[in-house]
Scaffold this motif. Structure first.
Motif, PDB file in Angstrom:
ATOM      1  N   HIS A   2       0.810  -1.211   0.000  1.00  0.00           N
ATOM      2  CA  HIS A   2       0.000   0.000   0.000  1.00  0.00           C
ATOM      3  C   HIS A   2       0.850   1.271   0.000  1.00  0.00           C
ATOM      4  N   ASP A  16       2.463  -3.134   3.933  1.00  0.00           N
ATOM      5  CA  ASP A  16       1.612  -4.159   3.343  1.00  0.00           C
ATOM      6  C   ASP A  16       0.344  -4.264   4.184  1.00  0.00           C
ATOM      7  N   ARG A  17      -0.640  -3.490   3.820  1.00  0.00           N
ATOM      8  CA  ARG A  17      -1.877  -3.391   4.595  1.00  0.00           C
ATOM      9  C   ARG A  17      -2.622  -4.720   4.647  1.00  0.00           C
ATOM     10  N   GLU A  18      -2.629  -5.460   3.558  1.00  0.00           N
ATOM     11  CA  GLU A  18      -3.371  -6.722   3.518  1.00  0.00           C
ATOM     12  C   GLU A  18      -2.850  -7.725   4.552  1.00  0.00           C
ATOM     13  N   PHE A  19      -1.529  -7.796   4.701  1.00  0.00           N
ATOM     14  CA  PHE A  19      -0.939  -8.732   5.654  1.00  0.00           C
ATOM     15  C   PHE A  19      -0.487  -8.055   6.947  1.00  0.00           C
ATOM     16  N   ARG A  20      -0.875  -6.783   7.115  1.00  0.00           N
ATOM     17  CA  ARG A  20      -0.653  -6.028   8.356  1.00  0.00           C
ATOM     18  C   ARG A  20       0.809  -6.065   8.805  1.00  0.00           C
ATOM     19  N   SER A  44      -1.505   0.750   6.965  1.00  0.00           N
ATOM     20  CA  SER A  44      -2.340   1.368   5.935  1.00  0.00           C
ATOM     21  C   SER A  44      -1.611   2.504   5.240  1.00  0.00           C
TER      22      SER A  44
END
Length: 121
Positions: A2, A16-20, A44
């Motif tokens: 992101h 990497d927002r998807e995998f925090r 985010s």
């Protein structure tokens, strides 16, 4: 991914927002380490502090901004002030240390730098 930022020393940081997670790479792409926070919205957005050493990463973390030591990827604090729009969709800093947060539906907010303090317990 992101957000991506490159520090003055060439170290590359990826939010990497998807995998925090926030990942750290050398400037030739070698993975160095990562900070993962699987139980909370994390990564985010991402910005480097404006001091000459760029000592900190500011990482969007739900309703706050996590403050991370960029060399160790250790969580050292958080920015959470009354009326804050949250961790934002994008974060930027200026040469005076102010943090700018852009949110998807809440507009943009400037958080004025007033110095560093030790968190009270």
């Amino acid at each position: 991914m992101h957000a991506l930022r490159v520090a003055n020393d060439g170290t590359v940081y990826v939010a990497d927002r998807e995998f925090r997670r926030v990942q750290m790479f050398s400037n030739d792409g070698k993975f160095i380490k990562q900070l993962v926070k699987p139980d909370t919205p994390f990564a985010s957005s991402l910005a480097l502090s404006s001091d000459p050493e760029q000592q900190f990463l500011y990482v969007g973390s739900g309703k706050t901004i996590a403050v991370v030591d960029r060399k160790t990827l250790t969580l050292v604090g958080a920015v959470d002030v009354p009326g804050m729009v949250g961790g934002g969709h994008q974060i930027a800093t200026d040469s005076k240390g102010n943090i700018y947060v852009a949110a998807l539906t809440n507009g943009m907010q400037k958080l004025a730098f007033k110095g560093m303090t030790t968190a009270s317990r």
